[in-house]
Design a protein around this motif. Sequence first.
Motif, PDB file in Angstrom:
ATOM      1  N   PHE A   1       0.925  -1.178  -0.044  1.00  0.00           N
ATOM      2  CA  PHE A   1      -0.028   0.089   0.170  1.00  0.00           C
ATOM      3  C   PHE A   1       0.778   1.088  -0.202  1.00  0.00           C
ATOM      4  O   PHE A   1       1.660   1.323   0.810  1.00  0.00           O
ATOM      5  N   THR A   2       0.620   2.188  -1.049  1.00  0.00           N
ATOM      6  CA  THR A   2       1.394   3.507  -1.164  1.00  0.00           C
ATOM      7  C   THR A   2       0.208   4.261  -0.398  1.00  0.00           C
ATOM      8  O   THR A   2      -0.628   4.804  -0.765  1.00  0.00           O
ATOM      9  N   LEU A   3       0.732   4.601   0.912  1.00  0.00           N
ATOM     10  CA  LEU A   3      -0.632   5.286   1.821  1.00  0.00           C
ATOM     11  C   LEU A   3      -0.244   6.778   1.665  1.00  0.00           C
ATOM     12  O   LEU A   3      -1.426   7.430   1.617  1.00  0.00           O
ATOM     13  N   THR A   4       0.638   7.460   1.301  1.00  0.00           N
ATOM     14  CA  THR A   4       0.737   8.799   0.970  1.00  0.00           C
ATOM     15  C   THR A   4       1.779   9.165  -0.161  1.00  0.00           C
ATOM     16  O   THR A   4       2.671   8.382  -0.180  1.00  0.00           O
ATOM     17  N   SER A   5       1.536  10.310  -0.772  1.00  0.00           N
ATOM     18  CA  SER A   5       2.778  10.653  -1.894  1.00  0.00           C
ATOM     19  C   SER A   5       3.377  11.801  -1.135  1.00  0.00           C
ATOM     20  O   SER A   5       4.559  12.147  -1.551  1.00  0.00           O
ATOM     21  N   VAL A   6       3.004  12.034  -0.042  1.00  0.00           N
ATOM     22  CA  VAL A   6       3.953  13.339   0.736  1.00  0.00           C
ATOM     23  C   VAL A   6       5.150  12.701   1.330  1.00  0.00           C
ATOM     24  O   VAL A   6       5.078  11.472   1.924  1.00  0.00           O
ATOM     25  N   CYS A   7       6.327  13.506   1.421  1.00  0.00           N
ATOM     26  CA  CYS A   7       7.488  12.889   1.833  1.00  0.00           C
ATOM     27  C   CYS A   7       8.345  14.075   2.516  1.00  0.00           C
ATOM     28  O   CYS A   7       7.858  15.412   2.248  1.00  0.00           O
ATOM     29  N   ASN A   8       9.141  13.903   3.262  1.00  0.00           N
ATOM     30  CA  ASN A   8      10.058  14.858   4.102  1.00  0.00           C
ATOM     31  C   ASN A   8      11.427  14.989   3.526  1.00  0.00           C
ATOM     32  O   ASN A   8      12.203  15.307   4.192  1.00  0.00           O
ATOM     33  N   GLN A   9      11.447  14.178   2.363  1.00  0.00           N
ATOM     34  CA  GLN A   9      12.940  14.087   1.719  1.00  0.00           C
ATOM     35  C   GLN A   9      12.700  14.239   0.342  1.00  0.00           C
ATOM     36  O   GLN A   9      11.537  14.087  -0.086  1.00  0.00           O
ATOM     37  N   ASN A  10      13.521  14.452  -0.581  1.00  0.00           N
ATOM     38  CA  ASN A  10      13.595  14.480  -1.959  1.00  0.00           C
ATOM     39  C   ASN A  10      14.699  13.818  -2.554  1.00  0.00           C
ATOM     40  O   ASN A  10      15.560  14.490  -3.390  1.00  0.00           O
ATOM     41  N   CYS A  11      14.555  12.462  -2.536  1.00  0.00           N
ATOM     42  CA  CYS A  11      15.850  11.696  -3.012  1.00  0.00           C
ATOM     43  C   CYS A  11      15.938  11.831  -4.449  1.00  0.00           C
ATOM     44  O   CYS A  11      15.120  11.849  -5.159  1.00  0.00           O
ATOM     45  N   THR A  12      17.180  11.702  -4.998  1.00  0.00           N
ATOM     46  CA  THR A  12      17.621  11.909  -6.383  1.00  0.00           C
ATOM     47  C   THR A  12      17.260  10.646  -7.077  1.00  0.00           C
ATOM     48  O   THR A  12      17.140  10.696  -8.485  1.00  0.00           O
TER      49      THR A  12
END
Length: 310
Positions: A6-17
Amino acid sequence: MYSMYFTLTSVCNQNCTCCPYTENDEIFPEMRREDVENAVRKASEDLRKKGKESAIAVVLSGGEPALYTELPMLIGNLQEMGAQVHLLSNGECFADAGFLGRMDESVDWSRLRVTTTLHSHEKEKHEAANRKKGSFDRTLSGLHNMDLRGAQIIVKHCITGTNYRDLCEFYRFVDLEFGKHVPLYLCGIDYIGIPEERVKREKIGLPEIRPALERMFDMVEENENHRPVYASHIPLCWADPYYWKYLTLNHPEQTYNASGKYGDVHWNAASDTGTEDDICPGCIVRHLCMGTYFSAFKVLEKTAFRPYSS
Protein backbone atom coordinates in the motif's frame (compact mmCIF):
# COMPACT_ATOMS: atom_id res chain seq x y z
CA MET A 1 2.46 -15.94 2.16
CA TYR A 2 -0.05 -13.54 0.57
CA SER A 3 1.59 -10.15 0.01
CA MET A 4 -0.05 -6.73 -0.13
CA TYR A 5 1.57 -3.35 -0.84
CA PHE A 6 0.00 0.00 0.00
CA THR A 7 1.26 3.44 -1.00
CA LEU A 8 -0.34 5.32 1.89
CA THR A 9 0.70 8.83 0.89
CA SER A 10 2.73 10.65 -1.74
CA VAL A 11 3.92 13.23 0.79
CA CYS A 12 7.56 12.94 1.88
CA ASN A 13 10.01 14.83 4.10
CA GLN A 14 12.94 14.08 1.78
CA ASN A 15 13.62 14.57 -1.94
CA CYS A 16 15.83 11.66 -2.98
CA THR A 17 17.57 11.89 -6.34
CA CYS A 18 16.60 8.30 -7.21
CA CYS A 19 12.95 8.60 -6.19
CA PRO A 20 10.33 7.89 -8.89
CA TYR A 21 8.35 10.86 -7.58
CA THR A 22 9.49 14.22 -8.93
CA GLU A 23 8.87 17.82 -7.94
CA ASN A 24 6.29 18.09 -10.73
CA ASP A 25 4.16 15.13 -9.60
CA GLU A 26 0.75 15.87 -8.16
CA ILE A 27 0.29 15.33 -4.42
CA PHE A 28 -2.50 12.78 -4.04
CA PRO A 29 -4.83 12.34 -1.05
CA GLU A 30 -3.92 9.76 1.56
CA MET A 31 -5.43 6.30 1.33
CA ARG A 32 -8.27 5.88 3.80
CA ARG A 33 -7.30 3.72 6.76
CA GLU A 34 -10.62 1.85 6.50
CA ASP A 35 -9.93 0.99 2.85
CA VAL A 36 -6.56 -0.53 3.69
CA GLU A 37 -7.97 -2.52 6.60
CA ASN A 38 -10.98 -3.71 4.57
CA ALA A 39 -8.71 -4.87 1.73
CA VAL A 40 -6.55 -6.88 4.13
CA ARG A 41 -9.67 -8.30 5.81
CA LYS A 42 -11.11 -9.31 2.42
CA ALA A 43 -7.87 -11.02 1.39
CA SER A 44 -7.79 -12.97 4.65
CA GLU A 45 -11.42 -14.06 4.27
CA ASP A 46 -10.88 -15.12 0.64
CA LEU A 47 -7.87 -17.21 1.64
CA ARG A 48 -9.84 -18.94 4.38
CA LYS A 49 -12.71 -19.73 1.98
CA LYS A 50 -10.23 -21.32 -0.41
CA GLY A 51 -8.71 -23.35 2.42
CA LYS A 52 -5.35 -21.68 1.99
CA GLU A 53 -2.92 -20.32 4.55
CA SER A 54 -4.35 -17.01 5.71
CA ALA A 55 -1.04 -15.35 6.72
CA ILE A 56 -0.72 -11.96 5.05
CA ALA A 57 2.35 -9.75 4.71
CA VAL A 58 1.47 -6.06 4.40
CA VAL A 59 4.04 -3.55 3.14
CA LEU A 60 3.28 0.11 3.94
CA SER A 61 5.08 2.66 1.79
CA GLY A 62 4.87 6.21 0.46
CA GLY A 63 6.11 8.92 0.00
CA GLU A 64 7.03 8.66 3.65
CA PRO A 65 4.51 6.43 5.45
CA ALA A 66 5.43 7.88 8.87
CA LEU A 67 3.74 11.10 7.67
CA TYR A 68 0.48 9.20 7.15
CA THR A 69 -2.03 10.66 9.61
CA GLU A 70 -3.25 7.41 11.16
CA LEU A 71 -0.15 5.24 10.84
CA PRO A 72 0.09 4.05 14.49
CA MET A 73 -3.58 3.03 14.55
CA LEU A 74 -3.34 1.38 11.13
CA ILE A 75 -0.31 -0.71 12.10
CA GLY A 76 -1.91 -1.71 15.41
CA ASN A 77 -5.17 -2.74 13.73
CA LEU A 78 -3.38 -4.74 11.04
CA GLN A 79 -1.33 -6.52 13.69
CA GLU A 80 -4.54 -7.39 15.59
CA MET A 81 -5.85 -8.90 12.34
CA GLY A 82 -2.78 -11.14 12.25
CA ALA A 83 -0.97 -9.39 9.41
CA GLN A 84 2.80 -9.16 9.31
CA VAL A 85 3.50 -5.44 8.85
CA HIS A 86 6.58 -4.19 7.03
CA LEU A 87 7.18 -0.43 6.91
CA LEU A 88 9.35 1.25 4.24
CA SER A 89 10.44 4.45 5.97
CA ASN A 90 13.38 6.86 5.89
CA GLY A 91 13.34 6.72 9.70
CA GLU A 92 13.47 10.46 10.38
CA CYS A 93 10.12 10.66 12.19
CA PHE A 94 11.24 7.94 14.59
CA ALA A 95 13.77 10.40 16.03
CA ASP A 96 10.83 12.44 17.35
CA ALA A 97 9.71 11.62 20.92
CA GLY A 98 6.10 12.63 20.26
CA PHE A 99 5.78 10.36 17.24
CA LEU A 100 7.43 7.49 19.12
CA GLY A 101 4.94 7.96 21.96
CA ARG A 102 1.99 7.62 19.58
CA MET A 103 3.54 4.49 18.11
CA ASP A 104 4.14 3.06 21.60
CA GLU A 105 0.42 3.36 22.36
CA SER A 106 -0.76 1.32 19.37
CA VAL A 107 2.04 -0.84 17.94
CA ASP A 108 3.60 -4.13 18.95
CA TRP A 109 7.19 -3.24 18.09
CA SER A 110 8.35 -6.86 18.30
CA ARG A 111 6.09 -7.71 15.33
CA LEU A 112 7.09 -4.74 13.17
CA ARG A 113 9.68 -4.79 10.38
CA VAL A 114 11.11 -1.50 9.14
CA THR A 115 13.40 -1.08 6.13
CA THR A 116 15.30 2.21 5.93
CA THR A 117 17.61 3.36 3.15
CA LEU A 118 21.00 4.88 3.92
CA HIS A 119 22.50 6.33 0.75
CA SER A 120 26.01 6.56 2.15
CA HIS A 121 28.09 6.13 5.30
CA GLU A 122 29.13 9.77 4.94
CA LYS A 123 26.70 12.44 6.13
CA GLU A 124 27.39 14.83 3.27
CA LYS A 125 26.90 12.17 0.57
CA HIS A 126 23.75 10.78 2.19
CA GLU A 127 22.22 14.24 2.40
CA ALA A 128 23.29 15.09 -1.14
CA ALA A 129 21.34 12.02 -2.28
CA ASN A 130 18.15 12.84 -0.35
CA ARG A 131 18.58 16.63 -0.43
CA LYS A 132 17.62 17.04 3.23
CA LYS A 133 20.09 18.69 5.60
CA GLY A 134 20.28 17.05 9.02
CA SER A 135 18.53 13.89 7.84
CA PHE A 136 21.54 11.60 8.33
CA ASP A 137 21.66 12.05 12.10
CA ARG A 138 17.87 11.92 12.46
CA THR A 139 17.65 8.71 10.44
CA LEU A 140 20.34 7.02 12.51
CA SER A 141 18.62 8.16 15.70
CA GLY A 142 15.31 6.83 14.42
CA LEU A 143 16.82 3.46 13.53
CA HIS A 144 18.36 3.08 16.96
CA ASN A 145 15.10 4.11 18.66
CA MET A 146 13.21 1.42 16.76
CA ASP A 147 15.92 -1.16 17.42
CA LEU A 148 15.82 -0.47 21.17
CA ARG A 149 12.04 -0.98 21.14
CA GLY A 150 12.42 -4.41 19.57
CA ALA A 151 11.46 -3.72 15.95
CA GLN A 152 13.29 -5.68 13.27
CA ILE A 153 15.15 -2.93 11.44
CA ILE A 154 16.79 -3.53 8.07
CA VAL A 155 19.41 -1.19 6.59
CA LYS A 156 18.89 -0.81 2.86
CA HIS A 157 21.50 0.53 0.47
CA CYS A 158 20.53 1.23 -3.15
CA ILE A 159 23.58 0.74 -5.38
CA THR A 160 24.01 3.62 -7.83
CA GLY A 161 26.61 4.97 -10.19
CA THR A 162 27.67 7.50 -7.56
CA ASN A 163 28.08 5.19 -4.55
CA TYR A 164 29.11 1.75 -5.85
CA ARG A 165 32.83 2.42 -5.29
CA ASP A 166 32.15 2.87 -1.55
CA LEU A 167 30.40 -0.45 -0.90
CA CYS A 168 33.20 -1.79 1.30
CA GLU A 169 33.34 1.39 3.35
CA PHE A 170 29.57 1.33 3.74
CA TYR A 171 29.71 -2.26 4.99
CA ARG A 172 32.34 -1.28 7.58
CA PHE A 173 30.13 1.60 8.72
CA VAL A 174 27.10 -0.67 9.19
CA ASP A 175 29.28 -3.11 11.17
CA LEU A 176 30.34 -0.33 13.53
CA GLU A 177 26.92 1.33 13.84
CA PHE A 178 24.55 -1.62 14.27
CA GLY A 179 24.47 -4.98 16.03
CA LYS A 180 24.91 -8.17 14.03
CA HIS A 181 21.16 -8.89 14.24
CA VAL A 182 20.47 -6.01 11.82
CA PRO A 183 20.47 -7.20 8.19
CA LEU A 184 22.12 -5.28 5.36
CA TYR A 185 19.98 -5.23 2.24
CA LEU A 186 21.54 -4.16 -1.09
CA CYS A 187 19.29 -3.24 -3.98
CA GLY A 188 19.38 -2.19 -7.61
CA ILE A 189 17.35 0.92 -8.46
CA ASP A 190 14.14 1.58 -10.33
CA TYR A 191 14.68 4.26 -12.97
CA ILE A 192 11.00 5.10 -13.40
CA GLY A 193 10.45 8.85 -13.13
CA ILE A 194 14.12 9.79 -12.67
CA PRO A 195 15.09 12.74 -14.90
CA GLU A 196 17.52 11.97 -17.70
CA GLU A 197 20.40 14.00 -16.26
CA ARG A 198 20.19 12.02 -12.99
CA VAL A 199 19.94 8.72 -14.84
CA LYS A 200 23.30 9.42 -16.49
CA ARG A 201 24.90 9.82 -13.03
CA GLU A 202 23.10 7.01 -11.22
CA LYS A 203 22.87 4.16 -13.75
CA ILE A 204 25.04 1.14 -12.98
CA GLY A 205 25.45 -2.32 -14.49
CA LEU A 206 28.26 -4.41 -15.96
CA PRO A 207 31.18 -4.06 -16.01
CA GLU A 208 31.42 -1.66 -13.05
CA ILE A 209 29.07 -3.24 -10.54
CA ARG A 210 30.44 -6.80 -10.47
CA PRO A 211 33.91 -6.19 -8.96
CA ALA A 212 32.47 -3.71 -6.46
CA LEU A 213 29.84 -6.19 -5.30
CA GLU A 214 32.29 -9.06 -5.08
CA ARG A 215 34.82 -7.06 -3.04
CA MET A 216 32.11 -6.30 -0.50
CA PHE A 217 30.93 -9.93 -0.40
CA ASP A 218 34.57 -10.95 0.20
CA MET A 219 34.59 -8.68 3.24
CA VAL A 220 31.47 -10.44 4.49
CA GLU A 221 33.17 -13.81 3.97
CA GLU A 222 36.17 -12.68 6.01
CA ASN A 223 33.89 -11.91 8.96
CA GLU A 224 33.06 -15.30 10.44
CA ASN A 225 30.12 -14.06 12.53
CA HIS A 226 28.73 -11.58 10.02
CA ARG A 227 25.27 -10.03 9.92
CA PRO A 228 22.70 -11.24 7.38
CA VAL A 229 23.54 -9.71 3.99
CA TYR A 230 21.39 -10.08 0.90
CA ALA A 231 20.72 -8.30 -2.39
CA SER A 232 17.67 -8.00 -4.62
CA HIS A 233 16.98 -6.60 -8.09
CA ILE A 234 20.53 -7.74 -8.89
CA PRO A 235 20.68 -10.16 -11.88
CA LEU A 236 22.77 -13.29 -11.48
CA CYS A 237 25.14 -12.18 -14.25
CA TRP A 238 26.26 -9.30 -12.02
CA ALA A 239 28.13 -11.65 -9.67
CA ASP A 240 30.14 -14.86 -9.88
CA PRO A 241 28.06 -17.98 -9.04
CA TYR A 242 30.02 -18.31 -5.79
CA TYR A 243 28.28 -15.17 -4.52
CA TRP A 244 24.76 -16.12 -5.59
CA LYS A 245 24.07 -17.17 -2.00
CA TYR A 246 23.79 -13.43 -1.27
CA LEU A 247 21.44 -12.71 -4.18
CA THR A 248 17.66 -13.05 -4.08
CA LEU A 249 16.58 -15.76 -6.51
CA ASN A 250 13.37 -16.03 -8.48
CA HIS A 251 10.50 -17.06 -6.19
CA PRO A 252 6.80 -16.62 -7.00
CA GLU A 253 6.10 -15.22 -3.52
CA GLN A 254 8.21 -12.15 -4.32
CA THR A 255 5.38 -10.75 -6.43
CA TYR A 256 2.53 -8.84 -4.82
CA ASN A 257 -0.93 -10.36 -4.84
CA ALA A 258 -2.50 -6.95 -4.29
CA SER A 259 -1.41 -3.34 -4.23
CA GLY A 260 -3.13 -0.15 -3.17
CA LYS A 261 -2.53 3.46 -4.10
CA TYR A 262 -4.63 6.55 -3.43
CA GLY A 263 -7.80 4.61 -2.64
CA ASP A 264 -7.62 2.02 -5.44
CA VAL A 265 -6.77 -1.59 -4.63
CA HIS A 266 -5.47 -3.70 -7.50
CA TRP A 267 -5.82 -7.45 -6.98
CA ASN A 268 -3.29 -9.85 -8.54
CA ALA A 269 -1.00 -6.90 -9.22
CA ALA A 270 1.73 -7.47 -11.80
CA SER A 271 5.37 -7.36 -10.72
CA ASP A 272 7.65 -4.57 -11.95
CA THR A 273 10.66 -6.90 -11.75
CA GLY A 274 11.88 -9.80 -13.84
CA THR A 275 14.11 -10.85 -16.71
CA GLU A 276 13.89 -9.36 -20.19
CA ASP A 277 12.92 -11.20 -23.38
CA ASP A 278 15.30 -9.26 -25.65
CA ILE A 279 18.33 -9.66 -23.36
CA CYS A 280 17.84 -12.85 -21.34
CA PRO A 281 16.10 -15.44 -23.61
CA GLY A 282 19.13 -17.70 -24.03
CA CYS A 283 20.41 -17.48 -20.46
CA ILE A 284 20.62 -20.95 -18.92
CA VAL A 285 19.97 -19.63 -15.39
CA ARG A 286 17.05 -17.39 -16.33
CA HIS A 287 14.64 -19.62 -14.38
CA LEU A 288 16.67 -18.92 -11.22
CA CYS A 289 17.27 -15.22 -11.78
CA MET A 290 15.17 -12.53 -10.12
CA GLY A 291 16.32 -10.11 -12.80
CA THR A 292 15.90 -6.45 -11.97
CA TYR A 293 13.46 -3.60 -12.47
CA PHE A 294 12.07 -3.54 -16.01
CA SER A 295 12.99 0.15 -16.16
CA ALA A 296 16.66 -0.81 -15.67
CA PHE A 297 16.72 -2.93 -18.81
CA LYS A 298 15.56 0.05 -20.86
CA VAL A 299 18.13 2.41 -19.32
CA LEU A 300 21.15 0.08 -19.19
CA GLU A 301 20.60 -1.85 -22.45
CA LYS A 302 22.40 -5.06 -23.46
CA THR A 303 25.97 -4.06 -22.61
CA ALA A 304 25.10 -3.99 -18.88
CA PHE A 305 24.16 -7.69 -18.85
CA ARG A 306 26.00 -10.90 -19.72
CA PRO A 307 23.58 -13.86 -19.99
CA TYR A 308 25.04 -17.27 -19.17
CA SER A 309 25.17 -19.44 -22.30
CA SER A 310 25.36 -23.23 -22.41
